[in-house]
Design a protein around this motif. Sequence first.
Motif, PDB file in Angstrom:
ATOM      1  N   LEU A   1       0.388  -9.727 -22.651  1.00 18.99           N
ATOM      2  CA  LEU A   1       1.653  -9.004 -22.460  1.00 18.99           C
ATOM      3  C   LEU A   1       1.599  -7.644 -23.139  1.00 18.99           C
ATOM      4  CD1 LEU A   1       4.000 -12.066 -23.082  1.00 18.99           C
ATOM      5  CD2 LEU A   1       3.497 -11.013 -20.865  1.00 18.99           C
TER       6      LEU A   1
ATOM      7  N   SER B   1       4.181  -4.889 -22.185  1.00 19.80           N
ATOM      8  CA  SER B   1       5.622  -5.044 -22.419  1.00 19.80           C
ATOM      9  C   SER B   1       6.120  -3.936 -23.335  1.00 19.80           C
ATOM     10  CB  SER B   1       5.912  -6.413 -23.038  1.00 19.80           C
ATOM     11  OG  SER B   1       5.268  -6.547 -24.284  1.00 19.80           O
TER      12      SER B   1
ATOM     13  N   PHE C   1       1.420 -14.951 -12.299  1.00 18.17           N
ATOM     14  CA  PHE C   1       2.804 -15.105 -12.772  1.00 18.17           C
ATOM     15  C   PHE C   1       3.009 -16.506 -13.333  1.00 18.17           C
ATOM     16  CE2 PHE C   1       7.353 -15.228 -12.852  1.00 18.17           C
ATOM     17  CZ  PHE C   1       7.755 -13.888 -12.962  1.00 18.17           C
TER      18      PHE C   1
ATOM     19  N   ASP D   1       5.599 -14.915 -18.111  1.00 15.08           N
ATOM     20  CA  ASP D   1       6.140 -13.659 -17.575  1.00 15.08           C
ATOM     21  C   ASP D   1       7.657 -13.640 -17.666  1.00 15.08           C
ATOM     22  OD1 ASP D   1       3.909 -11.975 -15.932  1.00 15.08           O
ATOM     23  OD2 ASP D   1       3.422 -14.105 -15.951  1.00 15.08           O
TER      24      ASP D   1
ATOM     25  N   THR E   1      12.789 -11.590 -19.865  1.00 15.55           N
ATOM     26  CA  THR E   1      11.718 -11.072 -19.007  1.00 15.55           C
ATOM     27  C   THR E   1      10.655 -10.446 -19.898  1.00 15.55           C
ATOM     28  OG1 THR E   1      12.881  -8.955 -18.728  1.00 15.55           O
ATOM     29  CG2 THR E   1      13.255 -10.657 -17.066  1.00 15.55           C
TER      30      THR E   1
ATOM     31  N   SER F   1       7.453  -9.246 -18.356  1.00  9.66           N
ATOM     32  CA  SER F   1       6.583  -8.373 -17.563  1.00  9.66           C
ATOM     33  C   SER F   1       7.461  -7.541 -16.636  1.00  9.66           C
ATOM     34  CB  SER F   1       5.576  -9.186 -16.747  1.00  9.66           C
ATOM     35  OG  SER F   1       6.231  -9.962 -15.758  1.00  9.66           O
TER      36      SER F   1
END
Length: 438
Positions: A76, A79, A202, A292, A315, A317
Amino acid sequence: MKTYKNSIFNNNLCTGCGVCISESKGDLRMEWDEFGFLVPVATNNDISNDVLKVCPFNSNPEEEVKDEDKLGEIFLENSTKYDDKIGHFENCYAGYSIQHRETSSSGGIATYIFEELLKQKIVDHLFIVKEIEGTYEYQLFNNPEDIKAVSKTRYIPVTLEKLFLQIDNIEGKIAISGVACFIKAIRLKQHYHPQLKEKIPFLVGIICGGWKSRFFTDFLAQKSGINSDYRNQEYRIKDNKSTALDYSFGAYDNNSKFHEIKMSTVGDMWGTGLFKAYACEFCTDVLTELADISLGDAWLPEYRSDGMGNSVIVTRSFIADDLIKSGVQRGVLSVVSIAKERIIESQSSSFKHRQNAIEFRKKLAVTIGEKKLPYFRKRVSKSISFMYALVQIQRLITRRKSLEYWKNNPNLNTFNHKMKNKLMVLSFLTKACRKLKG
């Protein structure tokens, strides 16, 4: 046939994600154990410890992937936000799917996400839990019209074993849903097999209060009045005239009669640790930090009175955040942005138990002779009060005894009689702890 020799399995420190099976070259397979959990068993006496590379409860992980913090930095990294409790993320929301809420758990956001992932061709398949022969297993889906059939939460052990044994023969991309330990195992698998990053673009994270044995469902079935085999059980039957907490369990008996019982009459199945996996006591990931998108019940004052249910949403992503924002813009989601502190508040009890008290549980385990325990993030642990330590001890006793008693005699009346004093002690200690603000 025997349980795999490594102490992670021998000490019941496994939730049965099954990802290790694909690393074992046929030397492991998943089977039900004596306490109602799916676990790896060895088909020979010489199993490589390499299978532990993908284990979310590995006691000695490699430094670069040793915990959720390290894995979050890898998977991630794009992000835009970070919080010590939430992990890497984009935004926080609460609300529901207008179309899916009535037929789904919580606010139906997971069902909306599954449907959109297929409709927008983000993935070609979903690997999610569905009904099969009266019970539930992970299965592949590729038709958006079939999603409603899998839109409810299931509190019964399942395993990812089949997917990773077959994944090389599946054309197209796959999205997977799972609880925190399952998501972590998938990320570890992707780390050691980088081609799976594109294959599995995902992950939908389900915020989990603890992994339950199938004894839990046996218990609920008897509680609802079924004294024979049962099938097609439902764990989250909503009451739109009541509150979010006032949901029911139901199942069909051998005569196809449906039995239903309000969970509020059953007692606290989560705070007591009844029928819970021991491995959960060493998990610090409250909000499925490596997915994700993370989804859970909106246990917040302004949402609890709504019996139809609402979800909290994190959230993590850009794709996930865009799915939520576009749903709001199109008028198919009734979702609002909320402060990150509200997400933390919605799971405050879980943070207190799973993170604050984990160091105490580790010390207790070492004291009674357990030498090889899962690695966990030391930064999340805290000192706890003497009274809360007593609560922790009693919870562990209650958890263990619930599984032992049901294994030896799966009879509701006998079980309730044996558990009564232990639950009374736990209730007394918990109330005293709250009164003393421990």
